[in-house]
Design a protein around this motif. Structure first.
Motif, PDB file in Angstrom:
ATOM      1  N   LEU A   1       5.205   2.945  -6.892  1.00  0.00           N
ATOM      2  CA  LEU A   1       5.629   1.606  -7.298  1.00  0.00           C
ATOM      3  C   LEU A   1       4.441   0.672  -7.068  1.00  0.00           C
ATOM      4  N   ALA A   2       3.571   0.593  -8.074  1.00  0.00           N
ATOM      5  CA  ALA A   2       2.303  -0.114  -7.930  1.00  0.00           C
ATOM      6  C   ALA A   2       2.478  -1.629  -7.932  1.00  0.00           C
ATOM      7  N   LEU A   3       1.615  -2.297  -7.188  1.00  0.00           N
ATOM      8  CA  LEU A   3       1.597  -3.745  -7.126  1.00  0.00           C
ATOM      9  C   LEU A   3       0.671  -4.270  -8.219  1.00  0.00           C
ATOM     10  N   GLU A   4       1.197  -5.140  -9.094  1.00  0.00           N
ATOM     11  CA  GLU A   4       0.370  -5.770 -10.128  1.00  0.00           C
ATOM     12  C   GLU A   4      -0.371  -6.971  -9.578  1.00  0.00           C
TER      13      GLU A   4
ATOM     14  N   LEU B   1       4.612 -13.888  -2.978  1.00  0.00           N
ATOM     15  CA  LEU B   1       5.310 -13.397  -4.166  1.00  0.00           C
ATOM     16  C   LEU B   1       4.659 -12.094  -4.583  1.00  0.00           C
ATOM     17  N   LEU B   2       5.444 -11.025  -4.619  1.00  0.00           N
ATOM     18  CA  LEU B   2       4.943  -9.699  -4.978  1.00  0.00           C
ATOM     19  C   LEU B   2       5.409  -9.364  -6.384  1.00  0.00           C
ATOM     20  N   ASP B   3       4.479  -8.898  -7.215  1.00  0.00           N
ATOM     21  CA  ASP B   3       4.789  -8.523  -8.587  1.00  0.00           C
ATOM     22  C   ASP B   3       4.522  -7.022  -8.733  1.00  0.00           C
ATOM     23  N   PHE B   4       5.604  -6.247  -8.821  1.00  0.00           N
ATOM     24  CA  PHE B   4       5.482  -4.794  -8.909  1.00  0.00           C
ATOM     25  C   PHE B   4       5.512  -4.338 -10.355  1.00  0.00           C
TER      26      PHE B   4
ATOM     27  N   GLU C   1       0.834  -1.205   0.000  1.00  0.00           N
ATOM     28  CA  GLU C   1       0.000   0.000   0.000  1.00  0.00           C
ATOM     29  C   GLU C   1       0.869   1.254   0.000  1.00  0.00           C
ATOM     30  N   ARG C   2       1.900   1.266   0.818  1.00  0.00           N
ATOM     31  CA  ARG C   2       2.791   2.423   0.901  1.00  0.00           C
ATOM     32  C   ARG C   2       3.650   2.580  -0.352  1.00  0.00           C
ATOM     33  N   LEU C   3       4.114   1.449  -0.904  1.00  0.00           N
ATOM     34  CA  LEU C   3       4.893   1.532  -2.140  1.00  0.00           C
ATOM     35  C   LEU C   3       4.035   2.019  -3.304  1.00  0.00           C
ATOM     36  N   THR C   4       2.767   1.612  -3.343  1.00  0.00           N
ATOM     37  CA  THR C   4       1.856   2.084  -4.389  1.00  0.00           C
ATOM     38  C   THR C   4       1.666   3.593  -4.278  1.00  0.00           C
ATOM     39  N   MET C   5       1.519   4.093  -3.054  1.00  0.00           N
ATOM     40  CA  MET C   5       1.358   5.532  -2.859  1.00  0.00           C
ATOM     41  C   MET C   5       2.631   6.287  -3.245  1.00  0.00           C
TER      42      MET C   5
END
Length: 92
Positions: A30-33, A46-49, A23-27
């Motif tokens: 760096l959005a999460l796909e 597994l996080l896909d940015f 949530e913080r990276l998206t703000m």
């Protein structure tokens, strides 16, 4: 860019769970796909940015860890690299 939450924690202390982190990276741009629970007792995600062309610095785990460092103020821990002494040299 795909990485796991636990792998990021090897590089930096993260005060949030993976949802709070993304949530913080998206703000921060760096959005999460997507996110995928790895299951099988691994207790990891597994996080896909989505990395835009103007952010090639985030195309590695270390780059994302640096972005988290900017958000938290926590220092990044770079992995130790060791090379065995002796043996072959370049060109042998």
């Amino acid at each position: 860019m795909k990485t796991t939450y636990n792998w990021l924690k090897d590089y930096i202390d993260i005060p949030w769970d993976w949802r709070g982190l993304t949530e913080r990276l998206t703000m921060a741009g760096l959005a999460l796909e997507g996110a995928e629970d790895l299951g099988a007792g691994l207790d990891d995600v597994l996080l896909d940015f989505e990395v835009t062309p103007n952010r090639p610095d985030c195309l590695s785990v270390l780059g994302i860890a640096r972005e988290v460092s900017a958000l938290t103020g926590n220092p990044v821990r770079c992995p130790a690299v060791s090379m065995p002494e002796g043996g072959r040299t370049i060109g042998d």
